[in-house]
Structures are given as structure tokens and as C-alpha cells.
Design a protein around this motif. Structure first.
Motif, PDB file in Angstrom:
ATOM      1  N   LEU A   1       6.101   2.918  -1.992  1.00  0.00           N
ATOM      2  CA  LEU A   1       4.635   2.708  -2.391  1.00  0.00           C
ATOM      3  C   LEU A   1       3.788   2.096  -1.822  1.00  0.00           C
ATOM      4  O   LEU A   1       2.813   2.276  -1.332  1.00  0.00           O
ATOM      5  CB  LEU A   1       4.774   2.707  -4.077  1.00  0.00           C
ATOM      6  N   ASN A   2       4.376   0.740  -1.315  1.00  0.00           N
ATOM      7  CA  ASN A   2       3.323   0.000  -0.679  1.00  0.00           C
ATOM      8  C   ASN A   2       3.239   0.257   0.670  1.00  0.00           C
ATOM      9  O   ASN A   2       2.016   0.199   1.300  1.00  0.00           O
ATOM     10  CB  ASN A   2       4.390  -1.401  -0.683  1.00  0.00           C
ATOM     11  N   ARG A   3       4.309   0.856   1.283  1.00  0.00           N
ATOM     12  CA  ARG A   3       4.130   1.482   2.685  1.00  0.00           C
ATOM     13  C   ARG A   3       2.660   2.638   2.659  1.00  0.00           C
ATOM     14  O   ARG A   3       1.956   2.833   3.440  1.00  0.00           O
ATOM     15  CB  ARG A   3       5.208   2.108   3.214  1.00  0.00           C
ATOM     16  N   ILE A   4       3.094   3.462   1.679  1.00  0.00           N
ATOM     17  CA  ILE A   4       2.101   4.562   1.524  1.00  0.00           C
ATOM     18  C   ILE A   4       0.573   3.899   1.144  1.00  0.00           C
ATOM     19  O   ILE A   4      -0.299   4.527   1.663  1.00  0.00           O
ATOM     20  CB  ILE A   4       2.568   5.672   0.258  1.00  0.00           C
ATOM     21  N   LEU A   5       0.542   2.976   0.560  1.00  0.00           N
ATOM     22  CA  LEU A   5      -0.563   2.101   0.065  1.00  0.00           C
ATOM     23  C   LEU A   5      -1.303   1.800   1.218  1.00  0.00           C
ATOM     24  O   LEU A   5      -2.345   1.856   1.809  1.00  0.00           O
ATOM     25  CB  LEU A   5      -0.549   1.268  -1.074  1.00  0.00           C
ATOM     26  N   GLU A   6      -0.379   0.882   2.137  1.00  0.00           N
ATOM     27  CA  GLU A   6      -0.930   0.167   3.562  1.00  0.00           C
ATOM     28  C   GLU A   6      -1.401   1.399   4.464  1.00  0.00           C
ATOM     29  O   GLU A   6      -2.368   1.114   5.082  1.00  0.00           O
ATOM     30  CB  GLU A   6       0.171  -0.440   3.850  1.00  0.00           C
ATOM     31  N   TRP A   7      -0.653   2.582   4.441  1.00  0.00           N
ATOM     32  CA  TRP A   7      -1.236   3.683   5.441  1.00  0.00           C
ATOM     33  C   TRP A   7      -2.427   4.185   4.684  1.00  0.00           C
ATOM     34  O   TRP A   7      -3.439   4.340   5.697  1.00  0.00           O
ATOM     35  CB  TRP A   7      -0.016   4.675   5.382  1.00  0.00           C
ATOM     36  N   TRP A   8      -2.749   4.301   3.498  1.00  0.00           N
ATOM     37  CA  TRP A   8      -3.877   4.670   3.092  1.00  0.00           C
ATOM     38  C   TRP A   8      -5.155   4.018   3.317  1.00  0.00           C
ATOM     39  O   TRP A   8      -6.067   4.333   3.605  1.00  0.00           O
ATOM     40  CB  TRP A   8      -3.756   4.936   1.599  1.00  0.00           C
TER      41      TRP A   8
ATOM     42  N   ARG B   1     -14.845   7.300   3.857  1.00  0.00           N
ATOM     43  CA  ARG B   1     -15.272   8.540   4.351  1.00  0.00           C
ATOM     44  C   ARG B   1     -13.988   9.598   4.762  1.00  0.00           C
ATOM     45  O   ARG B   1     -14.153  10.661   4.208  1.00  0.00           O
ATOM     46  CB  ARG B   1     -16.113   8.489   5.510  1.00  0.00           C
ATOM     47  N   GLN B   2     -13.134   8.979   5.463  1.00  0.00           N
ATOM     48  CA  GLN B   2     -11.773   9.830   5.836  1.00  0.00           C
ATOM     49  C   GLN B   2     -11.383   9.855   4.408  1.00  0.00           C
ATOM     50  O   GLN B   2     -10.531  10.989   4.380  1.00  0.00           O
ATOM     51  CB  GLN B   2     -11.347   8.667   6.867  1.00  0.00           C
ATOM     52  N   GLN B   3     -11.000   9.113   3.616  1.00  0.00           N
ATOM     53  CA  GLN B   3     -10.223   9.246   2.335  1.00  0.00           C
ATOM     54  C   GLN B   3     -10.968  10.416   1.775  1.00  0.00           C
ATOM     55  O   GLN B   3     -10.019  11.043   0.869  1.00  0.00           O
ATOM     56  CB  GLN B   3     -10.352   7.866   1.808  1.00  0.00           C
ATOM     57  N   VAL B   4     -12.002  10.300   1.508  1.00  0.00           N
ATOM     58  CA  VAL B   4     -12.948  11.306   0.533  1.00  0.00           C
ATOM     59  C   VAL B   4     -12.820  12.687   1.486  1.00  0.00           C
ATOM     60  O   VAL B   4     -12.579  13.779   0.673  1.00  0.00           O
ATOM     61  CB  VAL B   4     -14.531  11.038   0.675  1.00  0.00           C
TER      62      VAL B   4
END
Length: 538
Positions: free
Chosen positions: A9-16, A22-25
Motif C-alpha cells: 500500500l505504501n508503494r502504491i501511495l508513493e507511486w500515486w 491534474r494528472q490524478q484527476v
């Protein structure tokens, strides 16, 4: 295991977190569109295909079909009017069998079903199909009558083999009716005539009608008998009497003189089949006899005896004149017969069946008007005071109907409407008293309850509107404490006073205030320290 999950989960969060807002949206939006598209595609692919099962003729049949489908857990859809049912294609066979077992056909024969066929379809097969088409058509039309719930028609049509004998034969029809209300003999006879005519029969002799209770409706025991004729004649007389009574009621209602009108008609009708022939002879103008119809004649002449040469040559002597010969005879016969045919007029008269004998008929009419006496009104206008009576005494003295005079114009109107002689018309009129007692002063309990109920309803509506318009107060968000806020809250009165150093042995006033604040609000102090550390080492 939980540590590994937490690491993932931490890796996924770090990647996110590597992406900008803007890119996340944009990523979230694209993912949502793709997911929704797959969902819509899946619904379309897995959606069942609905086919038409039946189009019901009326609401009763539609209700029966709906009940059958629901009881057998067969999903369905209906049209806007609720008469056409659509089901899943995979359930079509089971639903058709279900409706057919309950005597609800899912499809009907059409003329296309009769004439359409393969090369193996013979003319006999087409005749059988045509018979089915006629049976369904007759049943549907008879079933449209108000008193008929269901009609089953069975036809026996002679096979048309091309011979004259087969074409001259009449077909047979048997009909079974499921009735919702009694049916008259006249209506049954009309059904029989309808079927016979459409089959091409000359009469209704080959038509049989019965109901589901086993009663033979046609032909009845009275058909063609004197009793049957009498029953039919009575029906005609009753219908004619009702028609006359209706006309009289309409005319008298138009005068607005009476509240109710009752009519009794004694109509005399003759159903005798009387006929006679009248012969009238005459001679055309300018003739002394009629036209020659037949002529006979006979004429005969006979002469016998000896004769000589004509003249005087045959005389024996010198006689110079003709002498009569006594041996000669003469016979003559003349016969003649003539018939003259005068002109004639032949008149054949047949009395009308069901002719109304107006001179022997009569009518009685009873008219009523209602006189309303209100106790409150009579007290108010002083009527009871003038009569010197109470309302109960007035009711007792005036309870009987009072006969009113009927003008000759009313009698004449009835006579002209019916065609009866005025002497055979009797019209009577009565005034019927009706009494209304005082309702009493004040408001009744029901009125009070209605007012209270209305008030409660309006109060509830007002409360709902008030609650819907009220804006809930937002809870204040606790702001982060800073050193400046803490010093401002503890030393507002000594803003310009220079703080003394805080020592371990000597307690200044500021230190005392801080210790008091720590003791009373330790959570706020902890929050303050966290914010302070984040600002220094964050």
C-alpha cells in the motif's frame, strides 16, 4: 503478512503521489469512463431478448394473463395500455403452453394461415384451416356481446367436392356460451341467425346454442309453436309499451311542472294474420261490353230428295213454272257462343303483424310534486305563529298527499304523444309534503373536529416548511494553535509588558499561566507542540 500488505500500500501511495493533481484527476476520470463503458456493454450483452406473447382483447383477459405469468414466475413486460405482453425469448414456449392450457390462445388464425402453405398442402387441408378461421371469428364476435363471457363455436361444413349436391347442403353449427347475465330469447335467435347467414344457410334449422349449465337456448321448446309465438308477441308488446311510456315521461318532464312522473300503458295490439282479395270489374269507356275473351261458332245446312235440271226443262208437261217437289227436304243449324272479359282490379290486403289498436288502448299517468316545509323558515316568517300550531302539530295535520287539478292541456299533450283517444287518457297529480325539522343552534361536534383537524394539518405543514428552510449552523473548525495565539490568550492585559525568563526555581506570572493552561487543556498543548515541531523540522 500485514507488514507486506502495508508495504504494498505504501508503494502504491508513493507511486500515486508522483503525479500532479491534474494528472490524478485525469487518471480517475478515464478509469471511471472505462468502467462505466464496460458496465453498459455488459448490461446490453446480458439483457434478455423480449418477444411478443399475446395481445389481449380486453382488460379481463389481460388480468388473467398477468396472474398466470406471475404465479409461474415468468418475467414479462407490457405495453403502455397494458394489453400486449412481452416475455423473455427463452420463456416463450413455456408461456404459450401455460396460456393454452388455460384456454387463452396466444395466436389466432388469419386468412394468410389459410391460403399460405407448402406444396404438400391440399385443398382439403385449406378447407379445414378455413373452418378453424370461421370458428374463431364467430366465437370472437359472439363473445363481444355484453352478457357473453366466452363463446365456443364448432362448425361442420360439408366438403366441397365440386358437385352440385355438395354445394346445396347446409352446414351445422353448435355454440356453447358462458354467460355473465341472463340472455333473452330474442338475442339468442339473433345469434343463431347471424351464424346461419354467415355460413350461407337459408334458415337456422341447423344451429344449436346452449350454455355451460346445460340449458338449451336455441332451438327452444317454444320455437315454431303457439307458445313461442305468444312469448315473442308479448316481448314486442312490452317494448312498444316502454317506448310509449318513455315518450310521455320526456314530454311531461319538459313542462317542469312535476318532480316525478310514473306512466302505465295498456297497449292493445293485434297479431292476427288476416288477408283478403278484392276484385273490381268495370268496362272501359266507349264500349258496351268487355273485351272478347273466347268465341265459339257452328253452322250446318242440309238438302235431301230427287232433283232435276234446274228450271222448267225437267217438267213432264208444258208447265212453265216451278212446281214444288214434295220429296225434297232442307235442314239448317246455326250455333254460336261468345264470352266477353270485362276489365278488373284485384286488391290483395294483408293485415299488419303487431298492429297497434289505439282505440282499444289506454294510459294512466301519475305526477308528483314535493312541497318542502322547513321548521326554521316557518318560524322565521311567522307562518307557525299565524296558524297557532307547533311544527309537530303542523306535520300531523298536513302529512297526507293533496291531489292537484290537472289541466286539459296536459291530457291533450299525453293523448297526442301516444295517439290514444283523449277519453282513454287518465292523468292524476299529487302534492307530497316533506318536512325538515330545525337543526338547532350552535356548532356540532363534527364541525369542531373538522376545524381542529384542519388546524393540525396546517400546523404540520408549517413545521415542515420551517424545518426545510432552516440552515444548520456549521460547527467551527478548531484552528491550529500557535505560540502567538497562546501568548495572546494568556497575556492579553500585559501585551506591552516584557516577559521575564522562565527559571526552574522562580515562577513568573507567564509560567504560572502556561502551567495552568497545560493542566486544563493538555490536548491543545500537544497539538501546539506537534505543529511547532513540524514547522522547525518538517
Amino acid at each position: 503478512m500485514p507488514e507486506q500488505i502495508q508495504a504494498i500500500l505504501n508503494r502504491i501511495l508513493e507511486w500515486w503521489r508522483k503525479f500532479t493533481k491534474r494528472q490524478q484527476v485525469l487518471i480517475v476520470s478515464i478509469t471511471a469512463v472505462v468502467v462505466v463503458s464496460f458496465i453498459i456493454l455488459g448490461v446490453i450483452i446480458t439483457r434478455p431478448t423480449y418477444v411478443q406473447l399475446i395481445t389481449c382483447e380486453d382488460g379481463k383477459q389481460a388480468a388473467a394473463v398477468k396472474t398466470l405469468l406471475e404465479d409461474n414466475n415468468i418475467s414479462y413486460q407490457t405495453s403502455d395500455d397494458g394489453f400486449t405482453f412481452y416475455i423473455n425469448e427463452k420463456d416463450n414456449a413455456n408461456a404459450s403452453i401455460l396460456l393454452g392450457s388455460n384456454e387463452i390462445p396466444t395466436s389466432e388464425y388469419t386468412i394468410a394461415d389459410v391460403i399460405d402453405g407448402s406444396f404438400s398442402t391440399t385443398e382439403a387441408d385449406k378447407q379445414k384451416r378455413y373452418k378453424i378461421l370461421l370458428e374463431q371469428d364467430f366465437g370472437r364476435k359472439i363473445q363481444s356481446l355484453n352478457m357473453v363471457e366466452k363463446a365456443e363455436v364448432t362448425l361442420n361444413i360439408p366438403e366441397d367436392d365440386g358437385t352440385i349436391l355438395s354445394r346445396s347442403e347446409d352446414g351445422y353449427a353448435s355454440i356453447v356460451l358462458t354467460l355473465t347475465s341472463p340472455i333473452s330469447d330474442e338475442t339468442v335467435a339473433g345469434i343463431a341467425k347471424f351464424v346461419a347467414t354467415n355460413m350461407g344457410n337459408d334458415d337456422t334449422e341447423n344451429v344449436t346454442i346452449m350454455d355451460t349449465d346445460g340449458n338449451l337456448l336455441f332451438p327452444t321448446a317454444n320455437t315454431g309453436t303457439a307458445a313461442g309465438s305468444a312469448s315473442a308477441n308479448q316481448d314486442v308488446r312490452e317494448k312498444a309499451s316502454d317506448e310509449i311510456a318513455k315518450r310521455v315521461q320526456t314530454v311531461l318532464d319538459g313542462t317542469n311542472l312535476y318532480d316525478t312522473v310514473s306512466v302505465g300503458v295498456n297497449l292493445s295490439m293485434t297479431f292476427d294474420e288476416n288477408s283478403y282479395v278484392d276484385y273490381k270489374y268495370y268496362v272501359d269507356e266507349g264500349r258496351s261490353e268487355g273485351y272478347l275473351d273466347k268465341e265459339s261458332g257452328s253452322s250446318s245446312t242440309s238438302v235431301s230428295g230427287a232433283g232435276g235440271v234446274p228450271g222448267t226443262d225437267s217438267n213432264d208437261d208444258d208447265t212453265t213454272y216451278v212446281m214444288e217437289d214434295g220429296n225434297q227436304t232442307t235442314a239448317s243449324t246455326d250455333e254460336f257462343e261468345r264470352d266477353y272479359l270485362p276489365s278488373e282490379t284485384v286488391t290483395t290486403h294483408t293485415d299488419e303483424m303487431g298492429k297497434r289498436a289505439l282505440e282499444d288502448s289506454s294510459i294512466s299517468v301519475t305526477c308528483k310534486t314535493f312541497a318542502i316545509y322547513n321548521e326554521d323558515k316557518m318560524k322565521k316568517d311567522g307562518t307557525l305563529e299565524e296558524l297557532g300550531q307547533t311544527f309537530d302539530e303542523f306535520v300531523k295535520a298536513n302529512s297526507n298527499p293533496v291531489q292537484q287539478e290537472v289541466s286539459d292541456d296536459i291530457v291533450e299533450v299525453v293523448a297526442r304523444t301516444t295517439g290514444f283517444p283523449q277519453a282513454n287518457v287518465k292523468v292524476v297529480a299529487y302534492e307530497i309534503p316533506m318536512f325538515q325539522y330545525s337543526e338547532g343552534p350552535g356548532i356540532e361536534v363534527t364541525d369542531i373536529l373538522q376545524i381542529v383537524l384542519a388546524f393540525l394539518i396546517f400546523a404540520m405543514l408549517g413545521f415542515v416548511v420551517f424545518r426545510s428552510l432552516k440552515v444548520e449552523e456549521e460547527e467551527p473548525v478548531e484552528q491550529e494553535l500557535t505560540i502567538d495565539d497562546l501568548i495572546a490568550s494568556t497575556a492579553q492585559e500585559e501585551e506591552e509588558e516584557e516577559l521575564e525568563d522562565i527559571g526552574y526555581t522562580e515562577k513568573s506570572e507567564a509560567r504560572i499561566l502556561i502551567e495552568k493552561f497545560v493542566d486544563e487543556k493538555p490536548e491543545a498543548v500537544a497539538q501546539l507542540l506537534r505543529n511547532w515541531l513540524n514547522e522547525d523540522w518538517g
